[in-house]
Motif scaffolding. Sequence first.
Motif, PDB file in Angstrom:
ATOM      1  N   GLU A  34      -4.950  15.123  17.111  1.00 44.12           N
ATOM      2  CA  GLU A  34      -3.860  16.100  17.188  1.00 44.12           C
ATOM      3  C   GLU A  34      -3.434  16.522  15.780  1.00 44.12           C
ATOM      4  O   GLU A  34      -2.259  16.533  15.443  1.00 44.12           O
ATOM      5  N   ALA A  35      -4.431  16.880  14.974  1.00 43.75           N
ATOM      6  CA  ALA A  35      -4.151  17.269  13.592  1.00 43.75           C
ATOM      7  C   ALA A  35      -3.240  18.482  13.509  1.00 43.75           C
ATOM      8  O   ALA A  35      -2.524  18.666  12.506  1.00 43.75           O
ATOM      9  N   VAL A  42       3.550  25.234  13.159  1.00 42.19           N
ATOM     10  CA  VAL A  42       2.782  25.073  14.391  1.00 42.19           C
ATOM     11  C   VAL A  42       3.190  23.760  15.049  1.00 42.19           C
ATOM     12  O   VAL A  42       3.660  23.744  16.179  1.00 42.19           O
ATOM     13  N   GLY A  43       3.028  22.654  14.321  1.00 38.81           N
ATOM     14  CA  GLY A  43       3.439  21.360  14.847  1.00 38.81           C
ATOM     15  C   GLY A  43       4.945  21.188  14.877  1.00 38.81           C
ATOM     16  O   GLY A  43       5.475  20.370  15.629  1.00 38.81           O
ATOM     17  N   MET A  98      -2.106  10.555   7.669  1.00 42.52           N
ATOM     18  CA  MET A  98      -1.545  11.681   6.938  1.00 42.52           C
ATOM     19  C   MET A  98      -1.069  12.779   7.872  1.00 42.52           C
ATOM     20  O   MET A  98      -0.001  13.366   7.673  1.00 42.52           O
ATOM     21  N   SER A  99      -1.839  13.064   8.913  1.00 38.46           N
ATOM     22  CA  SER A  99      -1.432  14.080   9.883  1.00 38.46           C
ATOM     23  C   SER A  99      -0.136  13.680  10.575  1.00 38.46           C
ATOM     24  O   SER A  99       0.759  14.505  10.794  1.00 38.46           O
ATOM     25  N   ALA A 100      -0.028  12.386  10.907  1.00 42.42           N
ATOM     26  CA  ALA A 100       1.187  11.894  11.559  1.00 42.42           C
ATOM     27  C   ALA A 100       2.386  11.982  10.623  1.00 42.42           C
ATOM     28  O   ALA A 100       3.493  12.365  11.040  1.00 42.42           O
ATOM     29  N   LEU A 101       2.189  11.624   9.363  1.00 44.99           N
ATOM     30  CA  LEU A 101       3.279  11.696   8.389  1.00 44.99           C
ATOM     31  C   LEU A 101       3.704  13.135   8.143  1.00 44.99           C
ATOM     32  O   LEU A 101       4.902  13.433   8.049  1.00 44.99           O
ATOM     33  N   MET A 116       0.849  -1.195   0.000  1.00 46.71           N
ATOM     34  CA  MET A 116       0.000   0.000   0.000  1.00 46.71           C
ATOM     35  C   MET A 116       0.881   1.240   0.000  1.00 46.71           C
ATOM     36  O   MET A 116       1.811   1.367   0.798  1.00 46.71           O
ATOM     37  N   ASN A 117       0.607   2.162  -0.916  1.00 43.51           N
ATOM     38  CA  ASN A 117       1.406   3.368  -1.014  1.00 43.51           C
ATOM     39  C   ASN A 117       1.101   4.313   0.145  1.00 43.51           C
ATOM     40  O   ASN A 117      -0.046   4.424   0.598  1.00 43.51           O
ATOM     41  N   ALA A 118       2.140   5.029   0.605  1.00 36.64           N
ATOM     42  CA  ALA A 118       1.954   5.999   1.682  1.00 36.64           C
ATOM     43  C   ALA A 118       1.108   7.164   1.182  1.00 36.64           C
ATOM     44  O   ALA A 118       1.281   7.626   0.058  1.00 36.64           O
ATOM     45  N   PRO A 119       0.198   7.679   2.019  1.00 35.10           N
ATOM     46  CA  PRO A 119      -0.658   8.784   1.591  1.00 35.10           C
ATOM     47  C   PRO A 119       0.036  10.141   1.594  1.00 35.10           C
ATOM     48  O   PRO A 119      -0.524  11.118   1.103  1.00 35.10           O
TER      49      PRO A 119
END
Length: 245
Positions: A71-72, A79-80, A31-34, A1-4
Motif C-alpha cells: 500500500e505504498a 493521495v494517502g 518508510m511508506s508507513a512513516l 536504529m535511526n528512523a528512515p
Amino acid sequence: MNAPVTYEVQGHIALITLRRPERRNALNTQMSALLSEYWHRFANGPERVALLSAEGDHFCAGVDVTDASKEAWRGVPNVGAKIDKPLISAVQGWAVGAGFTLTMMSDLCVVDDTAQFMFPEAKLGLFGGITASLVSRIPHKVAVEFLMLGDPLPAQRAYEVGLVNRVTEKGKAYETALDMAQRLADAAPLVLQTIKRATLETLPKSPAELAYPQMGYLTAIAQSEDFKEGVAAFKEKRKAEFKGT
C-alpha cells in the motif's frame, strides 16, 4: 536504529526527511508507513508548511523492490492523506519512480543542478497509475514521453517544462526551499489553505488518484470492529451493537 524517515518542527515548518542514504532513500515498507503517518500528522497539526527533503547525494531511488509496501500509495501526499497546506520538496541527485511521484505531488519543488528525474516503470513492467496526472502539470507530449520512454529528465529541462520552480547550484536546493517555506509560514494560513484546495480541485486527477482513497475507505470498513461485530451478530441472531470503530 535511526528512523528512515523523520518529522521535525522548526517554527511553523514541518521538516520531513528521508534518511536512508545507503539505499539512495529507496522506499521500503517502513518508510511508506512513516510517510503516511507524517502526512496525516502534518495535515491535522499546527504546522503551516512542510518541507520534504532527503539525506545523501540522491533524493529517492524509488520503491525498494526487496521490501516494497503493498500500500505504498498511502505514503503519497495528497493521495494517502488529504493535505490543505503547502508542501515543498527539495531535490538533489536522482528522483526515480515513486521518488519522482513524491515531488510531482508536492505543490512546489526546488532542485539543485545535480537533480535528475526518471520514471522507468514501463521498462520494469509495473505502473501504479498516480503519475498519469503528470499530463495536467506539464505539456502533454513532454509528460507522455517522460512516462513511456523512461529517459532521464535533468534539472534545467525540468525547469523549462514547468515541473520545478527553482534550480540552484549543487547543494543549495534545501537552503532555497527552506527560505521559501519560511516565507509561506509567515503568510496567512487560511489564504494558503484556500488556494491549495482551490488549485487541487481545479487540477485534473488521474483515475488512480481518485480510486486509491476510495480503496482505503473500503479497506478500513473491512478491517473495522463494526464489521466483526456485524458478522458475529448475524451468526448469533442478535442485534448488532455498532460503535463506529
